[in-house]
Write a protein that holds these residues in place. Sequence first.
Motif, PDB file in Angstrom:
ATOM      1  N   UNK A 191      17.414  44.947  46.692  1.00 42.45           N
ATOM      2  CA  UNK A 191      17.224  46.348  47.076  1.00 42.45           C
ATOM      3  C   UNK A 191      16.279  46.420  48.262  1.00 42.45           C
ATOM      4  N   UNK A 192      16.330  47.518  48.979  1.00 43.12           N
ATOM      5  CA  UNK A 192      15.534  47.653  50.202  1.00 43.12           C
ATOM      6  C   UNK A 192      14.038  47.683  49.932  1.00 43.12           C
ATOM      7  N   UNK A 193      13.626  48.209  48.786  1.00 40.54           N
ATOM      8  CA  UNK A 193      12.198  48.364  48.496  1.00 40.54           C
ATOM      9  C   UNK A 193      11.470  47.032  48.340  1.00 40.54           C
ATOM     10  N   UNK A 194      12.176  45.976  47.962  1.00 38.94           N
ATOM     11  CA  UNK A 194      11.520  44.690  47.702  1.00 38.94           C
ATOM     12  C   UNK A 194      11.479  43.768  48.913  1.00 38.94           C
ATOM     13  N   UNK A 195      11.886  44.254  50.068  1.00 41.89           N
ATOM     14  CA  UNK A 195      11.835  43.449  51.282  1.00 41.89           C
ATOM     15  C   UNK A 195      10.392  43.264  51.743  1.00 41.89           C
ATOM     16  N   UNK A 196      10.026  42.043  52.105  1.00 42.43           N
ATOM     17  CA  UNK A 196       8.706  41.760  52.657  1.00 42.43           C
ATOM     18  C   UNK A 196       8.681  41.879  54.176  1.00 42.43           C
ATOM     19  N   UNK A 197       9.845  42.020  54.784  1.00 37.80           N
ATOM     20  CA  UNK A 197       9.957  42.223  56.226  1.00 37.80           C
ATOM     21  C   UNK A 197      11.326  42.848  56.476  1.00 37.80           C
ATOM     22  N   UNK A 198      11.695  42.994  57.716  1.00 36.51           N
ATOM     23  CA  UNK A 198      12.955  43.661  58.039  1.00 36.51           C
ATOM     24  C   UNK A 198      14.175  42.757  57.863  1.00 36.51           C
ATOM     25  N   UNK A 199      13.969  41.468  57.673  1.00 38.32           N
ATOM     26  CA  UNK A 199      15.093  40.540  57.591  1.00 38.32           C
ATOM     27  C   UNK A 199      14.770  39.388  56.657  1.00 38.32           C
ATOM     28  N   UNK A 200      15.787  38.597  56.352  1.00 43.14           N
ATOM     29  CA  UNK A 200      15.584  37.337  55.632  1.00 43.14           C
ATOM     30  C   UNK A 200      15.404  36.248  56.675  1.00 43.14           C
ATOM     31  N   UNK A 201      14.317  35.499  56.593  1.00 42.30           N
ATOM     32  CA  UNK A 201      13.960  34.562  57.655  1.00 42.30           C
ATOM     33  C   UNK A 201      14.211  33.100  57.302  1.00 42.30           C
ATOM     34  N   UNK A 202      14.376  32.787  56.017  1.00 47.48           N
ATOM     35  CA  UNK A 202      14.630  31.403  55.624  1.00 47.48           C
ATOM     36  C   UNK A 202      16.003  30.962  56.126  1.00 47.48           C
ATOM     37  N   UNK A 203      16.186  29.663  56.311  1.00 47.79           N
ATOM     38  CA  UNK A 203      17.489  29.146  56.705  1.00 47.79           C
ATOM     39  C   UNK A 203      18.498  29.252  55.557  1.00 47.79           C
ATOM     40  N   UNK A 204      17.990  29.026  54.326  1.00 48.56           N
ATOM     41  CA  UNK A 204      18.900  29.078  53.189  1.00 48.56           C
ATOM     42  C   UNK A 204      18.158  28.947  51.881  1.00 48.56           C
ATOM     43  N   UNK A 205      18.864  29.187  50.784  1.00 51.11           N
ATOM     44  CA  UNK A 205      18.318  29.015  49.446  1.00 51.11           C
ATOM     45  C   UNK A 205      19.236  28.102  48.654  1.00 51.11           C
ATOM     46  N   UNK A 206      18.606  27.248  47.844  1.00 51.62           N
ATOM     47  CA  UNK A 206      19.349  26.272  47.051  1.00 51.62           C
ATOM     48  C   UNK A 206      19.044  26.539  45.584  1.00 51.62           C
ATOM     49  N   UNK A 207      20.085  26.778  44.769  1.00 49.40           N
ATOM     50  CA  UNK A 207      19.886  27.164  43.375  1.00 49.40           C
ATOM     51  C   UNK A 207      20.823  26.365  42.465  1.00 49.40           C
ATOM     52  N   UNK A 208      20.395  26.247  41.209  1.00 48.83           N
ATOM     53  CA  UNK A 208      21.250  25.550  40.234  1.00 48.83           C
ATOM     54  C   UNK A 208      22.479  26.378  39.930  1.00 48.83           C
ATOM     55  N   UNK A 209      22.285  27.666  39.616  1.00 47.75           N
ATOM     56  CA  UNK A 209      23.409  28.522  39.266  1.00 47.75           C
ATOM     57  C   UNK A 209      23.221  29.892  39.889  1.00 47.75           C
ATOM     58  N   UNK A 210      24.228  30.345  40.611  1.00 49.84           N
ATOM     59  CA  UNK A 210      24.182  31.669  41.218  1.00 49.84           C
ATOM     60  C   UNK A 210      24.963  32.661  40.360  1.00 49.84           C
ATOM     61  N   UNK A 211      24.374  33.827  40.115  1.00 47.78           N
ATOM     62  CA  UNK A 211      25.022  34.887  39.351  1.00 47.78           C
ATOM     63  C   UNK A 211      25.350  36.046  40.288  1.00 47.78           C
ATOM     64  N   UNK A 212      26.635  36.252  40.573  1.00 56.09           N
ATOM     65  CA  UNK A 212      27.038  37.294  41.497  1.00 56.09           C
ATOM     66  C   UNK A 212      27.042  38.674  40.844  1.00 56.09           C
TER      67      UNK A 212
END
Length: 376
Positions: free
Chosen positions: A65-86
């Motif tokens: 959601x927009x309220x939980x953004x720490x800046x205007x964009x996502x700056x990391x190159x990527x995220x690596x997770x065991x299991x993604x829940x769409x």
Amino acid sequence: MKPVWIYLENGTFLEASSFGAETTLVGEIVFNTSMSGYQEIMSDPSYAGQFVTFTAPEIGNVGVNDEDMESKAAHAKGMIVRQYQDRYSNFRAEDSLANFLKKHNVMGISDIDTRYLTKMLRSEGAMMMVASTEIDDKEELKKVLETSPRIEEVNYIKEVSTKEAYVHKNGTYDAIGFKYNEAPEVQAKIVAIDFGVKRNILNELTQAGLEVEVVPNTFDADELITRVKNKEIDGVFLSNGPGDPLVLKEEQAQIKKLIAAKVPMFGICLGHQLLSISHGYDTYKLKFGHHGGNHPVKNIKSGMVEITAQNHNYNVPENITEIAEVTHTNLFDSTIEGLRYNDAPIFSVQHHPESSPGPKESRYIFGEFLSLLKQA
């Protein structure tokens, strides 16, 4: 999900599933031990240039959601997770994590043994990697990685810092997170240097009773010194940010001027490191860094142990005690977490007292900055 191929600089070659941007990206891989707050982590400018391996086993279940953004964009190159829940389920959610990552051109990598990756990074240290949904050949990925700049060779501050000055007016959120608390009466005015500042740091500064003017990393120290002398502002805040602080030569030169003029200052994370370097004490790189929301830090003055949020790969040297008093230490590895300089109204902390995500046990530090300004 499409397949994604990963090559690490130690020769490890892996195949996983992609749920984010479909592209080829190079960055440094680190691990984060936080059990919540993945959106805040991905939108934290300090993660620019990095792939974040999450130790939490499932990611995506509360959406974004927009309220939980720490800046205007996502700056990391990527995220690596065991299991993604769409399929997300949260009353505050506005979209899925996958759509969020695609919007910001950030890779999402799942169906991979994150325990294996975390143990590897813990043993061998943070390292460079390349991930691609386009290239499946190990040797070709190796060539891409070897010909790409390393994270310590890139000045990410230029990308994440604001381009125009502005005044931040919001305080912290209420207990439920629906709205901002009413900011208290202004008791002092500061300029915050944006090296990649998190929104919740600015919220905490405002909530402490400070009027906060945010300026780019290309600030003019002489102008700020004049404003302090004319009592237009009371002090300067140095923010968090990404990358190796040793490459920020222009910023160091300006901070040295502020130190010489004894301008009251407070630094967090990268700001903490830049104060050390500008005093003549160069930082060094930790083996795998501190990233997470559960790091115990001892407050030397009170004797209390505070559980803190951390996000840094670099640390100040032990011999800085020649010019500063250690105020906080990390109980995991005894590294320095806080300093108060002996001959100037300057102090700093390595951990994140705004803790978004994380516990709020260290937020009193923002009040200490206000006290410092009143005494200076």
